[in-house]
Design a protein around this motif. Sequence first.
Motif, short mmCIF file in Angstrom:
data_model
loop_
_atom_site.label_atom_id
_atom_site.label_comp_id
_atom_site.label_asym_id
_atom_site.label_seq_id
_atom_site.Cartn_x
_atom_site.Cartn_y
_atom_site.Cartn_z
N GLY A 232 0.79 -1.22 0.00
CA GLY A 232 0.00 0.00 0.00
C GLY A 232 0.82 1.26 0.00
O GLY A 232 2.00 1.28 0.36
N ALA A 233 0.19 2.35 -0.43
CA ALA A 233 0.88 3.62 -0.58
C ALA A 233 1.11 4.31 0.75
O ALA A 233 1.96 5.18 0.87
CB ALA A 233 0.06 4.54 -1.50
N ASP A 234 0.35 3.90 1.78
CA ASP A 234 0.48 4.58 3.07
C ASP A 234 1.50 3.89 3.98
O ASP A 234 1.53 4.15 5.18
CB ASP A 234 -0.88 4.66 3.76
N ALA A 235 2.33 3.04 3.39
CA ALA A 235 3.29 2.27 4.20
C ALA A 235 4.17 3.20 5.02
O ALA A 235 4.40 2.96 6.21
CB ALA A 235 4.14 1.37 3.30
N LYS A 236 4.64 4.28 4.39
CA LYS A 236 5.55 5.18 5.11
C LYS A 236 4.82 5.87 6.27
O LYS A 236 5.36 5.98 7.38
CB LYS A 236 6.14 6.23 4.17
N ALA A 237 3.60 6.30 6.01
CA ALA A 237 2.83 6.96 7.07
C ALA A 237 2.59 6.01 8.24
O ALA A 237 2.70 6.39 9.40
CB ALA A 237 1.50 7.46 6.50
N ARG A 238 2.28 4.75 7.91
CA ARG A 238 2.05 3.77 8.98
C ARG A 238 3.33 3.51 9.76
O ARG A 238 3.32 3.41 10.99
CB ARG A 238 1.53 2.46 8.38
N ALA A 239 4.44 3.43 9.02
CA ALA A 239 5.73 3.21 9.69
C ALA A 239 6.04 4.37 10.62
O ALA A 239 6.50 4.18 11.76
CB ALA A 239 6.83 3.05 8.64
N GLU A 240 5.76 5.59 10.16
CA GLU A 240 6.04 6.76 10.99
C GLU A 240 5.19 6.77 12.24
O GLU A 240 5.67 7.10 13.32
CB GLU A 240 5.81 8.04 10.18
N ARG A 241 3.93 6.36 12.09
CA ARG A 241 3.05 6.30 13.26
C ARG A 241 3.59 5.28 14.27
O ARG A 241 3.65 5.55 15.47
CB ARG A 241 1.63 5.94 12.81
N ALA A 242 3.97 4.12 13.76
CA ALA A 242 4.47 3.07 14.66
C ALA A 242 5.74 3.53 15.37
O ALA A 242 5.94 3.28 16.56
CB ALA A 242 4.73 1.78 13.88
#
Lengths: 282, 241
Positions: free
Chosen positions: B95-105
């Motif tokens: 998915g395209a939001d992988a970076k955003a999810r990684a940043e949240r984690a």
Amino acid sequence: MSDTHAIGARRALAPARLREVVRPSNGAGFGLSRYKRFASSIVILLLWQGASMAGLIAPRTLAAPTTIVATAWELILSGELPHNLFVSLGRVAAGLLIGVSSGVTLALIAGLSKRGEEIVDAPMQMLRTLPFLALVPLFILWFGIGEAPKIALVSLGSAFPVYLTLFAGIRGTDPKLMEAGRVFGLDRAGLIRHVVLPGALPSGLVGLRYALGSALLSLVIAEQINATAGIGFLINDARDFLRTDVIVVGLVVYALLGLLADALVRTVERRALAWRPNLIKG
Amino acid sequence: MSDQRNVSVRGLTRRFGTNTVLHGLDLELEPGSFTALLGRSGSGKTTLLRTLAGLDPAPAEAAIELPDRVAAVFQEPRLLPWKRIWANVALGLPGADAKARAERALGEVGLARHLEAWPTTLSGGEAQRAALARALVREPRLLLLDEPFAALDALTRIRMHALVLDLWRAHGPTTLIVTHDVDEAVLLADRVLVLDAGRIAADIAVDMPRPRSHGDARFVALRRRLLSELGLEAEVIREAA
């Protein structure tokens, strides 16, 4: 990352040896130590010049440094040096392109599959024990005396270092990182792309550096084969006319090519291996 | 919360040559529970965890039921040194939001400032927190921790214990931690299993409110009991306590 904590951790990780190498660049004594490093070379040059002027060294043995510089300038202005350099560079470039790409291809085949290793590795290991420069007579018989044997020799010289180091790098992949990749859902292609190849890159680049050195060596030998252009031709031609000044200019150009090649790989390394502790900048 | 399947293992036997590491092992983990697996070295803890993580093939005769999403944290962070921290956490995420999810984690584990750092610049504790973020970002229903704090200094370990408990409460994965540290097991888990010779030799519920204290009488008693389950002589235990 400018916080002191990260810097501290980085310092701790960088091997002491590297730190020592880095330190003089911001130390106060750098200018002096650099001057000292070159002092003896300058003295030798001056002695050489003096001996030449006093007639102790005949021009047909070795030309004076000033003569060599003047000759280099003339060769540049006349277009002779640029032309021959261009021809030599063309040979190195073509040979490297073939050699490095076949080395990489073979390393990938042998490194990434068991069957590939069985097919590729044994012949490669056998061939590499052969001093490839000894193949010159055979290459002349096969390819004649034109450009083909020269390019083939450079290719051969550069293929092996790349193959050997990249193959070892691929096989040296940390199995723990492979496991982590598998747990986090990478398939085989993903593992190769994210784990194996980036991990093998440092040794592959070491191989590339060797390959460039080897390519240059091959070039020198290859250009002894009936060349009608190129730095080697320039040197051989000068030999017939006892022009030691031109010969030395050719040698200097070879040396500069070596330095340039090394600088090139270092630049590639700095970009491609920015993650390595000794390359991380603040 | 779509996948609330239990973790269930029936009759798991693993042999390496003539050496039987796991011996018809049965294991059930309640959804959302926190279990610690104790055992001496060579007791088969790591083999069991590796089987659950899918790193070792499960033998055909064993019945193993696992949730869809399993994530693991190892003793070493096992971050890819050539990827920046966020890219390590986002590794293999679709998915395209992988970076955003990684940043949240990474924000959740307190590494928001280190998104762009290279792994080799992190301290041991930071790297292990990044490894936790990499496991969490997958929203695992089963989180496997293989002695994740063994290589950390005592202070960092205390902070990591609190962090793991926070994350477990916030995300609720079924959690299995392999450890040889009895204190760690009693501090963290609801249930402590002692593995011995490839079988579960003891299954003890830890019925204490969190945060737990080493000084608590129940803590001390449980610790003593677990140490003796692990085969330590009584006088050694007294000395250690």
